[in-house]
Design a protein around this motif. Structure first.
Motif, mmCIF file in Angstrom:
data_model
loop_
_atom_site.group_PDB
_atom_site.id
_atom_site.type_symbol
_atom_site.label_atom_id
_atom_site.label_comp_id
_atom_site.label_asym_id
_atom_site.label_seq_id
_atom_site.Cartn_x
_atom_site.Cartn_y
_atom_site.Cartn_z
ATOM 1 N N ALA A 195 0.837 -1.203 0.000
ATOM 2 C CA ALA A 195 0.000 0.000 0.000
ATOM 3 C C ALA A 195 0.868 1.248 0.000
ATOM 4 C CB ALA A 195 -0.928 -0.007 1.209
ATOM 5 N N ARG A 196 1.918 1.244 0.819
ATOM 6 C CA ARG A 196 2.810 2.403 0.882
ATOM 7 C C ARG A 196 3.499 2.636 -0.472
ATOM 8 N NH1 ARG A 196 5.829 4.844 5.050
ATOM 9 N NH2 ARG A 196 5.212 3.258 6.539
ATOM 10 N N GLN A 197 3.980 1.550 -1.084
ATOM 11 C CA GLN A 197 4.708 1.682 -2.352
ATOM 12 C C GLN A 197 3.799 2.202 -3.471
ATOM 13 O OE1 GLN A 197 6.056 -2.335 -2.532
ATOM 14 N NE2 GLN A 197 7.855 -1.988 -1.251
ATOM 15 N N LEU A 198 2.589 1.665 -3.544
ATOM 16 C CA LEU A 198 1.674 2.112 -4.603
ATOM 17 C C LEU A 198 1.175 3.524 -4.329
ATOM 18 C CD1 LEU A 198 -0.403 -1.099 -5.402
ATOM 19 C CD2 LEU A 198 1.641 -0.210 -6.517
ATOM 20 N N VAL A 205 -5.374 3.596 -3.007
ATOM 21 C CA VAL A 205 -5.234 2.212 -2.558
ATOM 22 C C VAL A 205 -6.314 1.864 -1.557
ATOM 23 C CG1 VAL A 205 -3.717 0.551 -1.410
ATOM 24 C CG2 VAL A 205 -2.729 2.296 -2.891
ATOM 25 N N ARG A 206 -6.872 0.656 -1.708
ATOM 26 C CA ARG A 206 -7.682 0.025 -0.666
ATOM 27 C C ARG A 206 -7.023 -1.298 -0.315
ATOM 28 N NH1 ARG A 206 -13.591 -0.611 -2.756
ATOM 29 N NH2 ARG A 206 -12.803 0.067 -4.783
ATOM 30 N N LEU A 207 -7.094 -1.684 0.956
ATOM 31 C CA LEU A 207 -6.403 -2.888 1.412
ATOM 32 C C LEU A 207 -7.361 -3.759 2.205
ATOM 33 C CD1 LEU A 207 -3.741 -4.485 1.837
ATOM 34 C CD2 LEU A 207 -3.301 -3.021 3.824
ATOM 35 N N VAL A 208 -7.479 -5.051 1.840
ATOM 36 C CA VAL A 208 -8.285 -6.008 2.583
ATOM 37 C C VAL A 208 -7.427 -7.236 2.881
ATOM 38 C CG1 VAL A 208 -10.493 -5.235 1.651
ATOM 39 C CG2 VAL A 208 -9.232 -7.032 0.454
ATOM 40 N N GLU A 209 -7.881 -8.038 3.870
ATOM 41 C CA GLU A 209 -7.041 -9.137 4.346
ATOM 42 C C GLU A 209 -7.688 -10.503 4.224
ATOM 43 O OE1 GLU A 209 -5.983 -8.107 8.341
ATOM 44 O OE2 GLU A 209 -5.202 -6.143 7.756
ATOM 45 N N ASP A 210 -8.915 -10.591 3.684
ATOM 46 C CA ASP A 210 -9.506 -11.917 3.473
ATOM 47 C C ASP A 210 -10.353 -11.897 2.198
ATOM 48 O OD1 ASP A 210 -12.593 -11.883 4.133
ATOM 49 O OD2 ASP A 210 -11.638 -10.634 5.636
ATOM 50 N N TYR A 244 1.112 -12.076 -13.312
ATOM 51 C CA TYR A 244 1.444 -13.036 -12.263
ATOM 52 C C TYR A 244 2.776 -12.626 -11.654
ATOM 53 C CZ TYR A 244 2.086 -17.458 -9.798
ATOM 54 O OH TYR A 244 2.252 -18.409 -8.825
ATOM 55 N N LEU A 245 2.822 -12.524 -10.317
ATOM 56 C CA LEU A 245 4.047 -12.175 -9.611
ATOM 57 C C LEU A 245 4.347 -13.252 -8.577
ATOM 58 C CD1 LEU A 245 3.428 -8.368 -9.041
ATOM 59 C CD2 LEU A 245 5.223 -9.359 -10.476
ATOM 60 N N GLU A 246 5.551 -13.792 -8.637
ATOM 61 C CA GLU A 246 5.969 -14.801 -7.671
ATOM 62 C C GLU A 246 6.733 -14.094 -6.551
ATOM 63 O OE1 GLU A 246 9.123 -18.364 -7.954
ATOM 64 O OE2 GLU A 246 7.397 -18.595 -9.299
ATOM 65 N N LYS A 247 6.283 -14.281 -5.315
ATOM 66 C CA LYS A 247 6.949 -13.643 -4.175
ATOM 67 C C LYS A 247 8.303 -14.312 -3.915
ATOM 68 C CE LYS A 247 2.513 -12.754 -1.861
ATOM 69 N NZ LYS A 247 1.695 -13.041 -0.652
ATOM 70 N N PRO A 248 9.298 -13.536 -3.529
ATOM 71 C CA PRO A 248 9.300 -12.068 -3.421
ATOM 72 C C PRO A 248 9.496 -11.424 -4.785
ATOM 73 C CG PRO A 248 11.439 -12.926 -2.804
ATOM 74 C CD PRO A 248 10.577 -14.128 -3.086
ATOM 75 N N PHE A 249 8.953 -10.237 -4.955
ATOM 76 C CA PHE A 249 9.129 -9.495 -6.203
ATOM 77 C C PHE A 249 9.526 -8.065 -5.855
ATOM 78 C CE2 PHE A 249 4.590 -9.747 -5.078
ATOM 79 C CZ PHE A 249 4.300 -8.405 -4.862
ATOM 80 N N THR A 250 10.040 -7.346 -6.841
ATOM 81 C CA THR A 250 10.514 -5.978 -6.599
ATOM 82 C C THR A 250 9.383 -4.981 -6.813
ATOM 83 O OG1 THR A 250 11.175 -5.611 -8.890
ATOM 84 C CG2 THR A 250 12.801 -6.637 -7.423
ATOM 85 N N THR A 251 9.558 -3.818 -6.203
ATOM 86 C CA THR A 251 8.587 -2.740 -6.394
ATOM 87 C C THR A 251 8.521 -2.344 -7.862
ATOM 88 O OG1 THR A 251 9.061 -1.898 -4.187
ATOM 89 C CG2 THR A 251 7.987 -0.394 -5.713
ATOM 90 N N ASP A 252 9.668 -2.273 -8.507
ATOM 91 C CA ASP A 252 9.696 -1.875 -9.920
ATOM 92 C C ASP A 252 8.893 -2.843 -10.777
ATOM 93 O OD1 ASP A 252 11.250 0.271 -9.290
ATOM 94 O OD2 ASP A 252 13.156 -0.652 -9.877
ATOM 95 N N ALA A 253 9.011 -4.146 -10.484
ATOM 96 C CA ALA A 253 8.258 -5.133 -11.269
ATOM 97 C C ALA A 253 6.756 -4.933 -11.085
ATOM 98 C CB ALA A 253 8.661 -6.543 -10.861
ATOM 99 N N LEU A 254 6.340 -4.695 -9.841
ATOM 100 C CA LEU A 254 4.917 -4.498 -9.560
ATOM 101 C C LEU A 254 4.397 -3.231 -10.223
ATOM 102 C CD1 LEU A 254 2.240 -5.012 -8.055
ATOM 103 C CD2 LEU A 254 3.248 -3.845 -6.081
#
Length: 594
Positions: A21-24, A31-36, A105-115
């Motif tokens: 959320a901070r990076q975006l 940004v909206r953030l949910v956990e489930d 598709y992003l495989e963790k861990p990924f970089t901020t630049d990639a996202l």
């Protein structure tokens, strides 16, 4: 309508979610953030974002199930989705299946630049969806804040001065959160300068917050530097300081950004009295700025507003100032020491600055306009949860509930409408009833706990946009209707129950009571009898446990002379509730031979 630059993040790892959320946010995206998983569907239904960033492993409903549901719904076929996973490697069958239904598709861990690069390719670069920009030299913070509340803005009001940036989050006109990039307004730094925490605690809590491990307040509690009570007070003080400092800005730009529902890293606000805020904030303004804003109005008359809808001002300088105003006073005639008070009164609508060349205007709202305004207010309160009815945020304490009720009850006091037409008095009475319902539910520990549990469903994906309204009805209007029926005030109960049934057609007990009231209000009207029976039969099907529908059907059939049917329904009421005394008495009075 989708928000082209908003990203909904679904990630159950709290630390990672906050980091994303901070990076975006820093890249210019809302940004909206949910956990489930279930909360994902609820947020999509509430407002569609520009893109969904979806973790494949979520509690409640996993990411793959969400993907299948979205791709089966034509309404979401064009919603860009980026999936991410630290469990499913890119070569696995699960990953390949997810890729078919997602745009990235992003495989963790990924970089901020990639996202960020992937998001930019799908929905474009981040950036403000700002509309018109205002110059703070000519449009003050007080004016913009009050305007956002009056327009019932859902979104953010931005204020920018050189490198300083503040954001105020509004939800339907209610101020919910404030955020600032001023270092001096950081929570830890405020506590450090106040001598409440050590330099070591400040540095460590700042480090954890920057890494996204914890919010700074959470880190300070874990470090033992403060306790929860201190944090609660510190957050409230921090939010007020951020807001009040904003009023001193006489240069810079401001703009609105509609359709934003969350503001990452912001300080939440509770129970904001905007009128009191503007009055206090005006005192922080530079006198020269106030003079410049009032200068174009120098030849205008200052007219105190006498509209019956306004609540009484509390004792203080502004109330004394308004009490000393003489008819015909011009703005330029107001003493320099009172100009700030005049400005505050003008911004909150307590006075009108009217050109002396303008035709006189009635000091009281015309009855027709007053009725229209009241009707709109009634409809709005019916759409609100009980906290919003009292102009409070969810979770407000009991003392705040009682204080808000007392203040609003004075505003809508019966004596203020005694000379108005009957329809106006009825509408004002309905508003008072809603206030009373809110107080009764929220000031009672058991009823409040039950209400808040149901209210939480709205945010956990268990309800739609009308869930809160239905709960307010269930906890308030239905009980009010029961009281009216017990007093045999059927005609008064009828419109209340109509609202209940229209807002929640599946509520069996409410529909049963509605059916009985239809009959009791017009027992000799054939059409009313027919409708009453239809409503009660629907209620019978909707709720197989409640004895209300069969009991009322028994009463009606008895009055219509259908004794056998009456017995049958009374027996059914007793089957559903063996201790139903009224049904037992009715059955005995019919002297059933069997």
């Amino acid at each position: 309508m989708p928000l082209a630059r908003e990203v909904l993040i679904a990630e159950d790892d709290v630390r990672l979610g906050r980091l994303l959320a901070r990076q975006l946010d820093c890249s210019g995206y809302a940004v909206r953030l949910v956990e489930d998983g279930r909360a994902v569907l609820a947020e999509l239904e509430r407002a569609r974002p520009g893109l969904l960033l979806l973790d494949l492993v979520l509690p409640g409903l996993d990411g793959q199930a969400i993907l299948r549901q979205l791709r089966g719904d034509p309404g979401y076929e064009n919603l860009p989705v980026i999936v991410m996973s630290g469990v499913l490697r890119s070569h696995t069958d699960g990953a390949r299946e997810a890729r078919k239904d997602a745009q990235g598709y992003l495989e963790k861990p990924f970089t901020t630049d990639a996202l960020v690069g992937m998001i930019e390719r799908l929905i474009g670069k981040g950036g403000s969806r700002a509309g018109q920009r205002f110059d703070l030299a000519t449009r003050s913070a007080a004016d913009l804040i009050w305007s956002a509340a009056e327009q019932e803005l859902t979104g953010v009001v931005h204020f920018q001065r050189q490198g300083q940036h503040k954001m105020l989050l509004f939800a339907r006109g209610e101020l919910r959160a404030v955020r600032s990039n001023l270092v001096a307004e950081c929570l830890g730094r405020r506590l450090f300068h106040a001598g409440l925490i050590s330099g070591a605690s400040l540095d460590e809590s700042s480090r954890r917050a920057k890494l996204g491990e914890q919010l700074q307040g959470e880190a300070l509690i874990d470090l033992g530097a403060i306790d929860e009570r201190m944090l609660e007070k510190a957050l409230a003080d921090q939010a007020n300081a951020k807001l009040l400092e904003l009023f001193s800005w006489s240069q810079g730009k401001a703009w609105e950004e509609e359709g934003v529902y969350q503001l990452p890293l912001a300080t939440p606000m509770e129970s904001v009295d905007l009128e009191a805020l503007v009055i206090k904030g005006a005192g922080r303004m530079e006198p020269e700025h106030v003079e410049a804003l009032l200068a174009p109005k120098g030849g205008c008359q200052v007219l105190a507003q006498v509209a019956g809808l306004q609540r009484q001002l509390p004792e203080g300088p502004l109330r004394r100032f308004l009490g000393q105003l003489r008819p015909g006073t011009l703005v330029r005639q107001v003493p320099a020491g009172s100009r700030v008070l005049l400005f505050a009164a003008w911004k909150i609508g307590r006075v009108e600055l009217r050109s002396s060349a303008a035709p006189p205007r009635a000091t009281q709202t015309a009855p027709g306009q007053l009725e229209a305004d009241l009707s709109q207010r009634v409809q709005r309160t019916l759409q609100q949860d009980l906290f919003s009815v009292l102009h409070l945020t969810p979770g407000a304490q009991r003392a705040a509930v009682l204080e808000a009720h007392g203040r609003l009850a004075e505003e809508w006091a019966e004596s203020r409408f005694a000379q108005q037409p009957r329809r106006v008095r009825e509408l004002a009475n309905r508003l008072r009833e809603r206030l009373d319902v809110a107080r009764e539910v929220l000031a009672d520990d058991d009823r409040r706990r039950s209400y808040e549990e149901k209210l939480a469903l709205r945010f956990a994906g268990g309800g739609d946009d009308h869930t809160m309204t239905r709960m307010a009805v269930a906890d308030g209007d239905f009980q009010r209707a029961q009281q009216l029926v017990a007093a045999r005030r059927y005609e008064e109960a009828l419109p209340v129950l109509e609202q209940v049934v229209s807002r929640d057609p599946s509520e069996g007990e409410a529909r049963a009571l509605y059916g009985w009231v239809l009959f009791a209000a017009c027992p000799d009207d054939a059409r009313a009898q027919k409708q009453a029976l239809e409503e009660l039969r629907k209620a019978l099907d909707l709720d197989s446990l409640s004895p209300l529908a069969p009991y009322y059907l028994g009463l009606i059939q008895r009055q219509l002379g259908q004794t056998a049917d009456a017995r049958r329904f009374f027996r059914l009421a007793l089957e559903r509730s063996p201790g139903h005394r009224e049904a037992e008495q009715e059955l005995r009075s019919l002297t059933d031979p069997g």
